[in-house]
Write a protein that holds these residues in place. Structure first.
Motif, mmCIF file in Angstrom:
data_model
loop_
_atom_site.group_PDB
_atom_site.id
_atom_site.type_symbol
_atom_site.label_atom_id
_atom_site.label_comp_id
_atom_site.label_asym_id
_atom_site.label_seq_id
_atom_site.Cartn_x
_atom_site.Cartn_y
_atom_site.Cartn_z
ATOM 1 N N PRO A 198 0.846 -1.196 0.000
ATOM 2 C CA PRO A 198 0.000 0.000 0.000
ATOM 3 C C PRO A 198 0.882 1.247 0.000
ATOM 4 N N ARG A 199 0.361 2.329 -0.534
ATOM 5 C CA ARG A 199 1.151 3.539 -0.661
ATOM 6 C C ARG A 199 1.526 4.085 0.717
ATOM 7 N N ARG A 221 -0.068 15.035 -2.034
ATOM 8 C CA ARG A 221 1.011 14.112 -2.373
ATOM 9 C C ARG A 221 2.052 14.776 -3.253
ATOM 10 N N ASP A 222 3.178 14.089 -3.361
ATOM 11 C CA ASP A 222 4.312 14.644 -4.071
ATOM 12 C C ASP A 222 3.942 15.106 -5.485
ATOM 13 N N PRO A 223 4.404 16.310 -5.885
ATOM 14 C CA PRO A 223 3.990 16.831 -7.189
ATOM 15 C C PRO A 223 4.501 16.019 -8.373
ATOM 16 N N ILE A 224 5.616 15.285 -8.193
ATOM 17 C CA ILE A 224 6.166 14.568 -9.344
ATOM 18 C C ILE A 224 5.841 13.078 -9.270
ATOM 19 N N GLY A 261 3.777 11.459 -7.008
ATOM 20 C CA GLY A 261 2.504 11.041 -6.432
ATOM 21 C C GLY A 261 1.531 10.565 -7.503
ATOM 22 N N ASP A 262 0.604 9.687 -7.110
ATOM 23 C CA ASP A 262 -0.385 9.230 -8.084
ATOM 24 C C ASP A 262 -1.438 10.299 -8.318
ATOM 25 N N LEU A 263 -1.659 11.166 -7.317
ATOM 26 C CA LEU A 263 -2.537 12.322 -7.477
ATOM 27 C C LEU A 263 -1.769 13.514 -6.910
ATOM 28 N N VAL A 277 3.383 13.391 -17.721
ATOM 29 C CA VAL A 277 2.430 14.481 -17.531
ATOM 30 C C VAL A 277 1.129 13.877 -17.036
ATOM 31 N N HIS A 278 0.856 14.068 -15.773
ATOM 32 C CA HIS A 278 -0.367 13.542 -15.171
ATOM 33 C C HIS A 278 -1.591 14.183 -15.826
ATOM 34 N N TYR A 279 -2.702 13.433 -15.864
ATOM 35 C CA TYR A 279 -3.855 13.976 -16.599
ATOM 36 C C TYR A 279 -4.397 15.254 -15.959
ATOM 37 N N LEU A 280 -4.182 15.431 -14.667
ATOM 38 C CA LEU A 280 -4.635 16.668 -14.038
ATOM 39 C C LEU A 280 -3.761 17.851 -14.467
ATOM 40 N N TYR A 281 -2.466 17.602 -14.612
ATOM 41 C CA TYR A 281 -1.595 18.653 -15.127
ATOM 42 C C TYR A 281 -1.968 18.977 -16.561
#
Lengths: 115, 660
Positions: free
Chosen positions: B252-253, B261-264, B266-268, B518-522
């Motif tokens: 588990p995380r 969570r971490d900006p780079i 993290g999963d979110l 590039v996370h989808y939120l970014y």
């Protein structure tokens, strides 16, 4: 928060929960929450004061504009597609649309006499 | 889901068999009672509503109070997709996914305080109509309505149907098509007959059932796992027995109990959660027809604001009754919910990527006693039906007012009513036919799929609406080309995303850097910025819309007068606008005409008026129009709304800081 601090915290969190609070830095979660709420309320208060103080002049100058624009109000009742200022609408009766109008009486009841 | 089959494409059940025989009489009684209540409320509100007119059918006669609006806003958003998706993502990744729910409060408040006054003052029923009034021309209206309809079918309807189907198959083991058809038939009856009024009132009942039932499961789950401290312990130790060697995806995380969570890595990542998600949420709550339509059905602006605040309070709950039970499910059943070995996962739930989707149904089957299991089925049905009915009604609104009216310019109100109802029926059929397609798609990560499509296609629209309201210089070519640029960028990313599937545990990640890093939120944030830049650039390079035509369709806070004339006559449309503001829909009825009995019954079902609509004189029409576009508020209610909004924001900030 720099990434290295987070990494360290991540490692710390692996320790058994028995002697480790799940807290960032040295703050308890409760105090974190309370501090954030207090900061927010202070910001809201500042925004309120600024709004009151700064926008008051704007409202005063705008009211002069309204009184100038009220002049055409007198001619709007004949289906003019202009602006209906809210005050006029309040005079209408909510029960009957035609409450304040004079109804025309039927011709038969009017008795006209010479002179 | 990856197994080819010629028969009814079945989702495999859980090991140990959860046959229908596991259900007692008490469960069946509860479910039947639930359907009876919903039908009763739906039919009662259909009869009460004036549903033969555009205003009555699509905007509930502009007569809704704050509490039905708030409840409907919440239950429309929290559908079966949320139950499965939120719980599943929480089982895999921890509580950060709860940020999706808690973040929604801010766009909700923006809806009530910033966007709805503009929409009411503009006198619109649909949002593409607002774009037409603000910019003129046709292409914006057509593009946004068609895009919205496509998005509804591919995201909202399909994921809710799929999640409902997953629940039915894994928790109940019933025949999928029969249960879906029965479900949709029940909802179709009152949705088609009663329109928005029936949808909103049934949503209130369904919100109640949903919240109470899910809270019951939450308490039972917490009691079993040892409350929040016990959850933290057990979740950190929730490791499946069969793991893939030399990997750590079974763990588990470490930041599972933190929102930020971490900006780079993290999963979110937290900037994505705070800023990128706000962009997508702004689209969903403030510029999308489904949610805005509810606010537009309010009696007056204070009720719309109150509805937003109430919905905001209700949106504080899903973290507790969906996200945490998802984590409880993993803590209690790590071998099934947290499986990592692709062979094992395929056996358990049919998806090699992971089985976190079964987190919530697993909890329902294992923990709930007799009778309460029936309640949970009712909860799931309530979530599914409340979302679906709202989407059906709003899709129908968009189709009738933006597409059909464009094609048949002189359509009478009766015709519009019939078309609206027929279109709802067509959507119901499409929803049923959609099930096999959704089953065959890889849906190991349901919530990510919904969110990623949303974050690729919606930021341009959010950018456009914000600029349309706040920046008067933006004109039609700017708006159109900005939308096109945003659409192309979003579609490219979407195609990339679907051609490279996410790697299973232990597999090498071969996706291109643009997808991986590039996370989808970014990406949502980047797309928002890109679209805004294109809109502004093209607007400044082309002639502006004349000042007086724009001022009334924009930010109304500067106007001292509380009414605004934002009719498209000013924008030079030139066609008869008798249906733009549904004034005829609010008039009185006159004496009835003679009709054959079957026609009377048909017209009663469709709510069509048996009397000709009265014609209003120009003064009456203008007075009615004024009332409908008024954004006046009584001062005391304004203060009440503002104070409750501040309280809501403070509560929300406290929760973010506590769990951050």
């Amino acid at each position: 928060m720099p990434a290295c601090c987070l990494l360290l915290l991540g490692l710390l969190l692996q320790l058994p929960a028995a002697f480790c609070q799940q807290a960032r830095g040295s703050l308890q979660p409760w105090s974190q929450g309370v501090i954030a709420v207090v900061v927010f309320l202070v910001l809201v208060a500042i925004a309120f004061v600024v709004n009151r103080f700064w926008c008051k002049d704007k409202v005063e100058s705008a009211e002069n504009v309204v009184s100038v624009e009220d002049k055409p109000d007198a001619v709007t009742s004949n289906g003019h597609e202009g602006r209906y200022v809210s005050a006029a609408a309040d005079f209408r009766s909510k029960e009957n649309q035609h409450a304040y109008e004079n109804t025309v009486e039927p011709e038969e009841r009017v008795i006209t006499t010479a002179m | 889901m990856s197994q080819p089959s010629t028969s009814t494409t079945e989702l495999p059940g859980l090991p140990g068999g959860t046959a229908a025989g596991a259900f007692s009489v008490a469960d069946i009684v509860v479910v039947v009672l639930y359907f009876v209540f919903i039908l009763a409320v739906g039919i009662w509100s259909s009869v009460r509503a004036s549903r033969g007119t555009v205003g009555g059918y699509f905007l509930a006669g502009r007569s809704m109070s704050w509490w039905p609006i708030g409840a409907s806003l919440m239950s429309t958003d929290v559908g079966s997709g949320s139950f499965i998706g939120l719980a599943g993502t929480a089982a895999a990744g921890g509580i950060a996914v709860g940020g999706f729910e808690w973040n929604a409060i801010w766009p909700l408040l923006a809806l009530g305080w910033i966007f709805v006054p503009v929409y009411i003052a503009a006198g619109v029923v649909t949002l593409p109509e607002y774009l037409k009034k603000r910019f003129g021309g046709q292409r914006l209206q057509i593009y946004t309505s068609v895009l919205s309809l496509i998005l509804y079918i591919f995201t909202r309807i399909s994921t809710d149907i799929f999640a409902g189907a997953l629940f039915i198959q894994t928790a109940l083991g019933w025949n999928l098509y029969l249960s879906t058809v029965v479900l949709l038939a029940v909802t179709a009856v009152y949705t088609i007959a009663g329109g928005l009024t029936a949808v909103i009132y049934t949503d209130v009942l369904q919100t109640l059932i949903m919240v109470l039932g899910a809270l019951v499961l939450m308490f039972i789950g917490f009691e079993k796992v040892g409350w929040y401290e016990g959850l933290k312990e057990k979740y950190s130790a929730a490791i499946p027995k069969i793991t893939v060697p030399n990997t750590d995806c079974h763990l588990p995380r470490a930041d599972a109990f933190h929102l930020f969570r971490d900006p780079i890595t993290g999963d979110l990542p937290w900037p994505g959660l705070v800023f990128g998600l706000t962009v997508v949420a702004l689209w969903c709550w403030c510029t999308d027809q489904v949610m805005v339509q509810r606010s537009l059905s309010a009696k007056n602006l204070s009720h719309a604001k109150g509805g937003s605040v109430f919905a905001g309070y209700l949106k504080l709950f899903p973290v507790f009754f969906l996200v945490m039970p998802g984590m409880i499910s993993r803590a209690l059943f790590p071998d099934e919910v947290a499986c990592v070995d692709p062979e094992v996962c395929k056996r358990i739930c049919g998806a090699a990527v992971g089985c976190s989707n079964i987190a919530y149904p697993k909890l329902v089957i294992e923990l709930m006693p007799d009778g309460l299991r029936g309640l949970m089925i009712a909860v799931m049905m309530a979530a599914l039906m409340s979302s679906l009915t709202s989407v059906f009604n709003s899709s129908s609104t968009l189709f009738v007012l933006d597409i059909w009216q464009r094609v048949r310019k002189q359509a009478s109100e009766q015709e519009l009513m019939i078309v609206g109802r027929v279109f709802t029926l067509i959507l119901v059929v499409i929803s049923i036919l959609w099930i096999p397609m959704v089953q065959s798609a890889n849906s190991g990560k349901l919530f990510d799929y919904i969110q990623s499509i949303g974050s690729f296609l919606s930021p341009p629209i959010a950018a456009l609406f914000i600029l349309a309201i706040f920046c008067k210089r933006v004109n039609e070519p700017g708006a159109f080309w900005g939308l096109m640029a945003g659409f192309v960028a979003g579609v490219i990313r979407m195609i990339l995303e679907f051609s490279y599937s996410a790697p299973s545990c232990g597999e090498e990640d071969r996706r291109p850097a643009v997808l991986k890093d590039v996370h989808y939120l970014y990406f949502a944030l980047i797309l928002f910025g890109l679209t805004s830049i294109v809109i502004l650039l093209v607007s400044f390079c082309t002639p502006a819309i004349p000042e007086e035509k724009v001022s009334d369709c924009s930010d109304t806070r500067d106007l001292v007068e509380t009414t605004a004339q934002c009719t498209s006559k000013q924008l030079g449309e030139g066609r008869e606008e008798s249906q733009q503001i549904p004034t005829a829909g609010f008039g009185l009825s006159l004496a009835a005409a003679k009709r054959p009995w079957w026609k009377v019954v048909y017209m009663w079902f469709c709510g069509l008026p048996t009397n000709p609509a009265p014609t209003l004189s120009p003064e009456e029409r203008a007075a009615l129009e004024h009332r409908l576009t008024s954004i006046e508020e009584k001062p005391q209610w304004k203060i009440v709304c503002n104070i409750s909004a501040i309280l809501l924001m403070a509560t929300n900030i406290f929760l973010w800081a506590y769990f951050g």
